[in-house]
Design a protein around this motif. Structure first.
Motif, PDB file in Angstrom:
ATOM      1  N   ASP A 116      -5.728   5.456  -0.664  1.00  0.00           N
ATOM      2  CA  ASP A 116      -6.781   5.075   0.096  1.00  0.00           C
ATOM      3  C   ASP A 116      -8.004   5.676  -0.221  1.00  0.00           C
ATOM      4  O   ASP A 116      -7.989   6.638  -0.967  1.00  0.00           O
ATOM      5  CB  ASP A 116      -6.709   5.017   1.582  1.00  0.00           C
ATOM      6  N   VAL A 117      -9.174   5.256   0.222  1.00  0.00           N
ATOM      7  CA  VAL A 117     -10.487   5.840  -0.069  1.00  0.00           C
ATOM      8  C   VAL A 117     -11.393   5.996   1.499  1.00  0.00           C
ATOM      9  O   VAL A 117     -10.973   5.123   2.373  1.00  0.00           O
ATOM     10  CB  VAL A 117     -11.376   5.275  -1.088  1.00  0.00           C
ATOM     11  N   ILE A 129      -6.901   1.403  -1.499  1.00  0.00           N
ATOM     12  CA  ILE A 129      -7.288   0.947  -2.851  1.00  0.00           C
ATOM     13  C   ILE A 129      -5.798   0.570  -3.575  1.00  0.00           C
ATOM     14  O   ILE A 129      -5.038   1.236  -3.328  1.00  0.00           O
ATOM     15  CB  ILE A 129      -8.044   2.029  -3.549  1.00  0.00           C
ATOM     16  N   HIS A 155     -19.440   5.888  -6.398  1.00  0.00           N
ATOM     17  CA  HIS A 155     -18.639   7.139  -5.708  1.00  0.00           C
ATOM     18  C   HIS A 155     -19.979   8.271  -5.971  1.00  0.00           C
ATOM     19  O   HIS A 155     -20.303   8.377  -7.203  1.00  0.00           O
ATOM     20  CB  HIS A 155     -17.471   7.414  -6.415  1.00  0.00           C
ATOM     21  N   ILE A 194     -10.792  -1.878  -3.741  1.00  0.00           N
ATOM     22  CA  ILE A 194     -10.956  -1.606  -2.221  1.00  0.00           C
ATOM     23  C   ILE A 194     -10.838  -2.749  -1.634  1.00  0.00           C
ATOM     24  O   ILE A 194     -11.352  -3.840  -1.727  1.00  0.00           O
ATOM     25  CB  ILE A 194     -11.858  -0.663  -1.820  1.00  0.00           C
ATOM     26  N   ILE A 251     -18.294   5.169  -1.601  1.00  0.00           N
ATOM     27  CA  ILE A 251     -16.981   5.826  -1.325  1.00  0.00           C
ATOM     28  C   ILE A 251     -17.393   7.183  -1.081  1.00  0.00           C
ATOM     29  O   ILE A 251     -18.267   8.036  -1.893  1.00  0.00           O
ATOM     30  CB  ILE A 251     -16.224   5.529  -2.591  1.00  0.00           C
ATOM     31  N   ASP A 302      -8.060  -0.496  -8.861  1.00  0.00           N
ATOM     32  CA  ASP A 302      -9.259   0.155  -8.375  1.00  0.00           C
ATOM     33  C   ASP A 302     -10.256  -0.666  -7.358  1.00  0.00           C
ATOM     34  O   ASP A 302     -11.058  -0.807  -7.379  1.00  0.00           O
ATOM     35  CB  ASP A 302     -10.201   0.604  -9.521  1.00  0.00           C
ATOM     36  N   PHE A 346     -11.638   9.990  -2.137  1.00  0.00           N
ATOM     37  CA  PHE A 346     -10.386   9.486  -2.426  1.00  0.00           C
ATOM     38  C   PHE A 346      -9.355  10.322  -1.947  1.00  0.00           C
ATOM     39  O   PHE A 346      -9.118  11.448  -1.992  1.00  0.00           O
ATOM     40  CB  PHE A 346     -10.291   9.281  -3.965  1.00  0.00           C
ATOM     41  N   ARG A 350     -11.586   4.674   6.464  1.00  0.00           N
ATOM     42  CA  ARG A 350     -10.525   4.722   5.453  1.00  0.00           C
ATOM     43  C   ARG A 350     -10.071   3.388   5.085  1.00  0.00           C
ATOM     44  O   ARG A 350      -9.913   2.533   6.080  1.00  0.00           O
ATOM     45  CB  ARG A 350      -9.196   5.634   5.783  1.00  0.00           C
TER      46      ARG A 350
END
Length: 95
Positions: A56-57, A75, A95, A81, A49, A79, A52, A72
């Motif tokens: 979305d991430v 999420i 991350h 995705i 990742i 937590d 954030f 993108r």
């Protein structure tokens, strides 16, 4: 040193879904256009990742030219995705 370290992979080869390569101590792969790694080639593959958003991430992907790009993905409140219609929890991203 693994044998794959001795044979450089062309960037376009990295752009092929299913391709895997080494970058130092990290085993990397193209998981259907999404970039994943695992340290020392052990443990679960993890999506990376970049940042954030509110719901979305941004994860790293691999384009057909073998370049890392940002994509993108949603999420949820747990937590997880969602990538290619499948949900992945904290054990499968970093991350």
């Amino acid at each position: 040193m693994q044998q794959l370290d001795l044979i450089p992979m062309a960037p376009t080869e990295k752009g092929t879904p299913g391709a895997s390569w080494w970058a130092g101590a990290w085993e990397c792969r193209n998981h259907d256009g999404y970039f994943q790694t695992r340290e020392q080639g052990r443990g679960p593959w993890k999506f990376v990742i970049y940042g954030f958003g509110d719901d979305d991430v941004s994860v790293y992907g691999v384009n057909p030219f073998g370049e890392l790009i940002r994509q993108r993905v949603p999420i949820d409140q747990q937590d997880r995705i969602t990538i290619l219609g499948r949900k992945y929890g904290r054990d499968n991203w970093q991350h």
